[in-house]
Design an enzyme around this catalytic site. Sequence first.
Site, PDB file in Angstrom:
ATOM      1  N   LYS A 184       0.832  -1.216   0.000  1.00  0.00           N
ATOM      2  CA  LYS A 184       0.000   0.000   0.000  1.00  0.00           C
ATOM      3  C   LYS A 184       0.857   1.253   0.000  1.00  0.00           C
ATOM      4  O   LYS A 184       0.529   2.244  -0.625  1.00  0.00           O
ATOM      5  CB  LYS A 184      -0.913   0.026   1.240  1.00  0.00           C
ATOM      6  CG  LYS A 184      -1.896  -1.112   1.290  1.00  0.00           C
ATOM      7  CD  LYS A 184      -2.685  -1.101   2.570  1.00  0.00           C
ATOM      8  CE  LYS A 184      -1.883  -1.397   3.810  1.00  0.00           C
ATOM      9  NZ  LYS A 184      -1.320  -2.750   3.898  1.00  0.00           N
ATOM     10  N   GLY A 217       3.745  -0.853   8.818  1.00  0.00           N
ATOM     11  CA  GLY A 217       5.064  -0.504   8.309  1.00  0.00           C
ATOM     12  C   GLY A 217       5.001  -0.368   6.807  1.00  0.00           C
ATOM     13  O   GLY A 217       4.752  -1.341   6.104  1.00  0.00           O
ATOM     14  N   PRO A 262       9.724 -13.163   9.158  1.00  0.00           N
ATOM     15  CA  PRO A 262       9.416 -13.732   7.839  1.00  0.00           C
ATOM     16  C   PRO A 262       7.907 -13.853   7.663  1.00  0.00           C
ATOM     17  O   PRO A 262       7.197 -14.212   8.612  1.00  0.00           O
ATOM     18  CB  PRO A 262      10.073 -15.116   7.872  1.00  0.00           C
ATOM     19  CG  PRO A 262      10.490 -15.359   9.271  1.00  0.00           C
ATOM     20  CD  PRO A 262      10.449 -14.079  10.030  1.00  0.00           C
ATOM     21  N   LEU A 307       3.920  -8.160  -9.246  1.00  0.00           N
ATOM     22  CA  LEU A 307       3.779  -9.104 -10.352  1.00  0.00           C
ATOM     23  C   LEU A 307       5.144  -9.676 -10.730  1.00  0.00           C
ATOM     24  O   LEU A 307       5.269 -10.861 -11.041  1.00  0.00           O
ATOM     25  CB  LEU A 307       3.151  -8.384 -11.560  1.00  0.00           C
ATOM     26  CG  LEU A 307       2.845  -9.281 -12.746  1.00  0.00           C
ATOM     27  CD1 LEU A 307       1.713 -10.257 -12.422  1.00  0.00           C
ATOM     28  CD2 LEU A 307       2.484  -8.461 -13.996  1.00  0.00           C
ATOM     29  N   SER A 331       1.715  -3.135 -10.335  1.00  0.00           N
ATOM     30  CA  SER A 331       3.056  -2.746  -9.913  1.00  0.00           C
ATOM     31  C   SER A 331       4.050  -3.831 -10.314  1.00  0.00           C
ATOM     32  O   SER A 331       3.843  -5.011 -10.038  1.00  0.00           O
ATOM     33  CB  SER A 331       3.061  -2.529  -8.402  1.00  0.00           C
ATOM     34  OG  SER A 331       4.361  -2.280  -7.951  1.00  0.00           O
TER      35      SER A 331
HETATM   36  P1  GDP Z   1       2.536  -2.120   2.947  1.00  0.00           P
HETATM   37  O1  GDP Z   1       2.520  -2.061   4.422  1.00  0.00           O
HETATM   38  O2  GDP Z   1       1.236  -2.612   2.389  1.00  0.00           O
HETATM   39  O3  GDP Z   1       2.982  -0.838   2.309  1.00  0.00           O
HETATM   40  O4  GDP Z   1       3.606  -3.211   2.517  1.00  0.00           O
HETATM   41  P2  GDP Z   1       5.143  -3.294   2.926  1.00  0.00           P
HETATM   42  O5  GDP Z   1       5.792  -1.973   2.753  1.00  0.00           O
HETATM   43  O6  GDP Z   1       5.298  -3.950   4.223  1.00  0.00           O
HETATM   44  O7  GDP Z   1       5.666  -4.337   1.859  1.00  0.00           O
HETATM   45  C1  GDP Z   1       5.697  -4.053   0.563  1.00  0.00           C
HETATM   46  C2  GDP Z   1       7.124  -4.274   0.087  1.00  0.00           C
HETATM   47  O8  GDP Z   1       7.079  -4.623  -1.258  1.00  0.00           O
HETATM   48  C3  GDP Z   1       7.990  -3.047   0.159  1.00  0.00           C
HETATM   49  O9  GDP Z   1       9.305  -3.418   0.435  1.00  0.00           O
HETATM   50  C4  GDP Z   1       7.890  -2.441  -1.245  1.00  0.00           C
HETATM   51  O10 GDP Z   1       9.002  -1.682  -1.622  1.00  0.00           O
HETATM   52  C5  GDP Z   1       7.803  -3.682  -2.054  1.00  0.00           C
HETATM   53  N1  GDP Z   1       7.049  -3.550  -3.299  1.00  0.00           N
HETATM   54  C6  GDP Z   1       5.897  -2.847  -3.520  1.00  0.00           C
HETATM   55  N2  GDP Z   1       5.478  -3.053  -4.770  1.00  0.00           N
HETATM   56  C7  GDP Z   1       6.367  -3.919  -5.350  1.00  0.00           C
HETATM   57  C8  GDP Z   1       6.442  -4.536  -6.625  1.00  0.00           C
HETATM   58  O11 GDP Z   1       5.603  -4.351  -7.494  1.00  0.00           O
HETATM   59  N3  GDP Z   1       7.490  -5.383  -6.837  1.00  0.00           N
HETATM   60  C9  GDP Z   1       8.426  -5.645  -5.895  1.00  0.00           C
HETATM   61  N4  GDP Z   1       9.400  -6.503  -6.206  1.00  0.00           N
HETATM   62  N5  GDP Z   1       8.382  -5.078  -4.688  1.00  0.00           N
HETATM   63  C10 GDP Z   1       7.369  -4.239  -4.408  1.00  0.00           C
END
Ligand code: GDP
Length: 429
Positions: free
Chosen positions: A15, A39, A302, A330, A411
């Site tokens: 998000k 986070g 994890p 994706l 994304s």
């Molecule tokens: P949130 O709390 O929903 O914002 O999720 P988190 O920040 O905990 O986890 C999302 C993680 O996935 C972060 O490290 C982002 O940088 C990463 N992320 C978000 N979109 C993508 C994507 O399309 N591809 C990859 N490989 N990583 C992504």
Amino acid sequence: MNLCVLGAQWGDEGKGKIVDLLTPRFSIVARYQGGHNAGHTVYVSGKKFVLHLIPSGILHPGIVCVIGNGVVVDPVALFAELDDLASLGVEVGNRLLVSDKAHVILPYHRELDVLAEARRGEQKIGTTSRGIGPAYEDKIGRRGIRVGDLADQSADGPLAGAVRDNVDARNRLVGNGDLKWPDVLADLRRAWTRLRPLVTDTSLYLHRAVQAGKRVMFEGAQGTLLDIDHGTYPFVTSSNSTAGGAATGLGIGPREVGTVLGVAKAYTTRVGGGPLPTELFGEMGERLRETGQEYGASTGRPRRCGWYDAVAVRYAARVNGLHALAITKLDVLDGLGRLEICTAYRCGAETLTEMPSDLAQLSACEPIYETMPGWAQPTRGITDFANLPEAARRYIERLEETSGVPAAIISTGSDREHTILRSPFTTGN
Ligand code: GDP
């Protein structure tokens, strides 16, 4: 039109990136529930920002960020985050507003959180032990202390009385008299000195802003399946992370919520305890965890990983009234020979196409999978839907069909630029 961005799965859907990406289209970003257990990891030009309590909109100059009444605020954590932002060169100034009705997380809420988890033993929820749950318990128990209450400076006024009563209750619960209420009160008075300039009636502020034609983005933390009412209770968070929470958690009318965008990973993850029907335990689970770097942004734990659960996302589409999906990560599926989508659950002799309310039933569910071909070419960084490998396009289309909601954003990497924007987000505003 205002926009609500929330998690359509079990949280950690990415998000933060989506909110960050869309922020330039809005004047205000408002958080409506949760605490610093959330986070959000955002990468801007390769620089990593982890935000817990402050909306990620703060990374954009000129954007006002609101912490609503539905959020629980630990002043120590808030100040630490403000200091971190300052050290990374982010100028916050008067761009952060905190609701006078938000409840305060007190030092002993953390202790109570740890004790409650210890009591649960095998059934532990896997909370972040940051006092969020106990702070909400005090709120619902009508003994909480709100941010605005800290303004009371009198020696024996309502604030002193509330702190004394709460600390007495804590001492009875913990079974020692270690915590002294005057110390807690003194901490709160110190916190108020720094908090005061940020505190306001944010419901009124948002109302006036919307009246003046400003656009607001509402930011949900955690995810739909962790919602206190609609999630996999009791393995849930203590607040309403679903779209309805935006109205109650900010004091705005439901009509102001506008478009609702559900963020879902192209697969499934979950931290902590509770059922996860599509969980993968072997090599494939490990592959998703490592490629997707599925470790908690707040705790480093994890995450449990599994195939995409279309039953869960369809449920999220229903309870949130989703207009659109943002499918993230994706690229993590790149190179897999085949992919599975869980389209229903098998529970004994029954086939369930809707998420069951009963936890025991959900725990007994086996996923019914539909197999789809994977793709060999990398999708990482692709910005145009037409440039995705055909199998990836078909996969996304299947996610749309199974949820009944269009994938308006896809994304393909963690950077802002690694994104496919589709209607209604194709224009810059
Ligand atoms: P949130 O709390 O929903 O914002 O999720 P988190 O920040 O905990 O986890 C999302 C993680 O996935 C972060 O490290 C982002 O940088 C990463 N992320 C978000 N979109 C993508 C994507 O399309 N591809 C990859 N490989 N990583 C992504």
